[in-house]
Design an enzyme around this catalytic site. Structure first.
Site, PDB file in Angstrom:
ATOM      1  N   LEU A 203       8.741   4.914  -2.326  1.00  0.00           N
ATOM      2  CA  LEU A 203       8.906   3.964  -2.560  1.00  0.00           C
ATOM      3  C   LEU A 203       8.346   2.930  -1.685  1.00  0.00           C
ATOM      4  O   LEU A 203       9.338   2.635  -0.519  1.00  0.00           O
ATOM      5  CB  LEU A 203      10.030   3.398  -3.400  1.00  0.00           C
ATOM      6  CG  LEU A 203      10.509   3.683  -4.760  1.00  0.00           C
ATOM      7  CD1 LEU A 203      11.491   3.204  -5.337  1.00  0.00           C
ATOM      8  CD2 LEU A 203       8.971   3.312  -5.764  1.00  0.00           C
ATOM      9  N   HIS A 204       7.407   2.540  -1.318  1.00  0.00           N
ATOM     10  CA  HIS A 204       7.082   1.271  -0.385  1.00  0.00           C
ATOM     11  C   HIS A 204       5.725   0.332  -0.287  1.00  0.00           C
ATOM     12  O   HIS A 204       5.613  -0.656   0.389  1.00  0.00           O
ATOM     13  CB  HIS A 204       6.199   2.336   0.872  1.00  0.00           C
ATOM     14  CG  HIS A 204       5.288   2.788   0.838  1.00  0.00           C
ATOM     15  ND1 HIS A 204       4.887   3.995   0.769  1.00  0.00           N
ATOM     16  CD2 HIS A 204       4.004   1.989   1.406  1.00  0.00           C
ATOM     17  CE1 HIS A 204       3.664   4.405   0.229  1.00  0.00           C
ATOM     18  NE2 HIS A 204       2.830   2.829   1.140  1.00  0.00           N
ATOM     19  N   ARG A 205       5.219  -0.232  -1.461  1.00  0.00           N
ATOM     20  CA  ARG A 205       4.556  -0.931  -1.799  1.00  0.00           C
ATOM     21  C   ARG A 205       5.504  -2.587  -2.133  1.00  0.00           C
ATOM     22  O   ARG A 205       5.685  -2.736  -3.244  1.00  0.00           O
ATOM     23  CB  ARG A 205       4.118  -0.632  -3.431  1.00  0.00           C
ATOM     24  CG  ARG A 205       2.590   0.446  -3.415  1.00  0.00           C
ATOM     25  CD  ARG A 205       1.881  -0.347  -2.317  1.00  0.00           C
ATOM     26  NE  ARG A 205       0.828   1.623  -2.228  1.00  0.00           N
ATOM     27  CZ  ARG A 205       0.460   1.873  -1.336  1.00  0.00           C
ATOM     28  NH1 ARG A 205      -0.114   1.097  -0.752  1.00  0.00           N
ATOM     29  NH2 ARG A 205       0.112   3.065  -0.994  1.00  0.00           N
ATOM     30  N   ASP A 276       5.102   4.916  -5.579  1.00  0.00           N
ATOM     31  CA  ASP A 276       3.866   4.419  -5.243  1.00  0.00           C
ATOM     32  C   ASP A 276       3.026   4.593  -4.014  1.00  0.00           C
ATOM     33  O   ASP A 276       2.113   3.583  -4.257  1.00  0.00           O
ATOM     34  CB  ASP A 276       4.804   2.714  -5.806  1.00  0.00           C
ATOM     35  CG  ASP A 276       5.559   2.910  -4.281  1.00  0.00           C
ATOM     36  OD1 ASP A 276       5.574   3.961  -3.025  1.00  0.00           O
ATOM     37  OD2 ASP A 276       5.855   1.744  -3.752  1.00  0.00           O
TER      38      ASP A 276
END
Ligand code: UD1
Ligand code: UDP
Length: 353
Positions: A203-205, A276
């Site tokens: 997850l990094h958005r 994501d």
């Protein structure tokens, strides 16, 4: 012929490597410029080591900051470099801020500009990458599309046909040429994981990690999934700071960002990927791993229509339900048209003319 290949952040390195190799096999003088948007060893150097990418010829050192700061630093650092090197072509890849900055400089210089991964559209203008993609494509002379839907998007925007080349997916070139080496890595054993018996999370958005409430609800949902299958979570630096105040549930194991070969091994062995990331949607399709994309849209719809991807949105209930379905089902490797490992050769053939 002299070609600058520009890269700046983690996913760029996997995209630029096969293009440089293909150009050099054709005797082209290539200059690798690293914008320095990602700079930690685990976000940059490890990919040079894993991929056998030679050290950058030039380093712009733009670092972190707001979109304006990052893009402005790329502009002011890349502009004199292009004037000095006087390339025939600048090649940019992907959709990060470094991509946009280098593209704008090249577009106002005497050289041609080529964009690898052209035509992807999420149609979600709240994503900074969508702005980067649309503007980069608009100013590019040569647009290398990974799939037919990307060609359609460019056609709908009025990009002249002669500029657009359907070449396939360079990420898949890199995956195919590194998979055997990745599978030989001891990472699963090192983490005490058994192939097919764990899930992989990234997850990094900004849309999923920047709002503490949204992130904590996703983490809670991951905790429910982790009660059924252990989850391993290589944590992106943007997410690391956001997770500091959130309790990590049992069964969700966070680890530092993984190098490419270790990550590929973790992906290939996973029963399900929850992500994501853009690149992970593509890689899981080719590897035959069910992918649950924690977003409301994708710029890579072919990974849904012809791959293993499901868009599950940001609601925890949907994520948990989709994970249960994926764990009960499974997936087989898929090869969308042109994702055959030869995209970079087709790009180099067009560039060399
Ligand atoms: C960027 C891209 C995104 C891409 C992602 C790949 C943009 C707008 N975003 O997002 O499209 O999917 O890279 O991973 O270009 N940081 C470090 N060390 C580093 C790099 C970053 O600690 O080596 C931290 C900094 O606190 C920084 C934050 O991560 O502020 C975000 O980095 P940034 O490059 O701005 O965006 P990403 O979220 O990495
Ligand atoms: N990746 C990696 N280590 C990680 C997470 C991702 O090597 O811990 C690789 C992944 O295999 C893919 C690329 O990085 O090749 C995707 O990058 P990322 O998810 O950061 O960016 P995006 O594709 O979303 O722009």
């Amino acid at each position: 012929m002299r070609v600058i290949c520009a890269a700046g952040a983690r996913p760029n390195f996997m995209k630029v490597k096969p293009v440089i190799d293909a150009l050099e096999r054709r005797g082209v003088d290539t200059i690798l410029v690293h914008a320095g948007q990602h700079y930690d060893s685990e976000m940059s150097q490890v990919f040079f080591d894993d991929l056998g990418l030679r050290p950058p010829d030039r380093w712009l050192g733009v670092g972190s900051g707001s979109h304006a700061e990052q893009t402005a630093r790329v502009l002011t650092a890349f502009d004199p470099l292009v004037a000095e090197i006087d390339p025939d072509i600048v090649v940019v890849v992907g959709d990060v801020n470094a991509t946009l900055g280098c593209a704008l400089v090249a577009a106002k210089s005497a050289c041609s500009l080529a964009h690898v991964e052209a035509g992807l559209r999420s149609f979600d203008w709240s994503m900074p990458e969508e702005v980067n993609r649309v503007v980069t494509d608009r100013v590019s002379d040569l647009l290398f599309a990974p799939s037919a839907d990307a060609v359609e998007n460019l056609r709908a925007e009025g990009v002249p046909e002669h500029r657009v080349h359907l070449v396939g997916n360079v990420m898949v070139d890199t995956l195919r040429s590194n998979l055997d080496r990745a599978m030989a890595r001891p990472i699963l054993a090192d983490l005490g994981l058994v192939a097919g018996a764990y899930g992989l999370v990234t997850l990094h958005r900004p849309a999923s990690v920047d709002d503490p409430l949204i992130l904590s609800r996703i983490v809670e949902a991951l905790g429910v999934v982790a009660a059924e299958i252990p989850l391993v979570f290589p944590v992106h630096p943007r997410t690391r700071t956001k997770l500091a105040d959130i309790t990590i549930p049992a069964g969700l194991r966070s680890i530092p960002p993984a190098g490419y070969l270790d990550f590929l091994a973790l992906e290939a062995g996973a029963r399900v990927a929850i992500t994501d990331s853009g690149g992970v949607q593509e890689e899981t399709t080719v590897l035959g791993v069910p992918c649950l994309t924690v977003r409301n849209s994708t710029e890579r719809p072919i990974t849904v229509s012809e791959g293993t991807n499901t868009i599950v949105g940001l609601e925890p209930e949907r994520l948990v339900a989709a994970a249960r379905r994926a764990l009960a089902g499974g997936a087989v490797p898929r090869t969308p048209a042109w994702w055959d490992g030869h995209a970079a050769n087709r790009i180099a053939d067009v560039l060399v003319g």
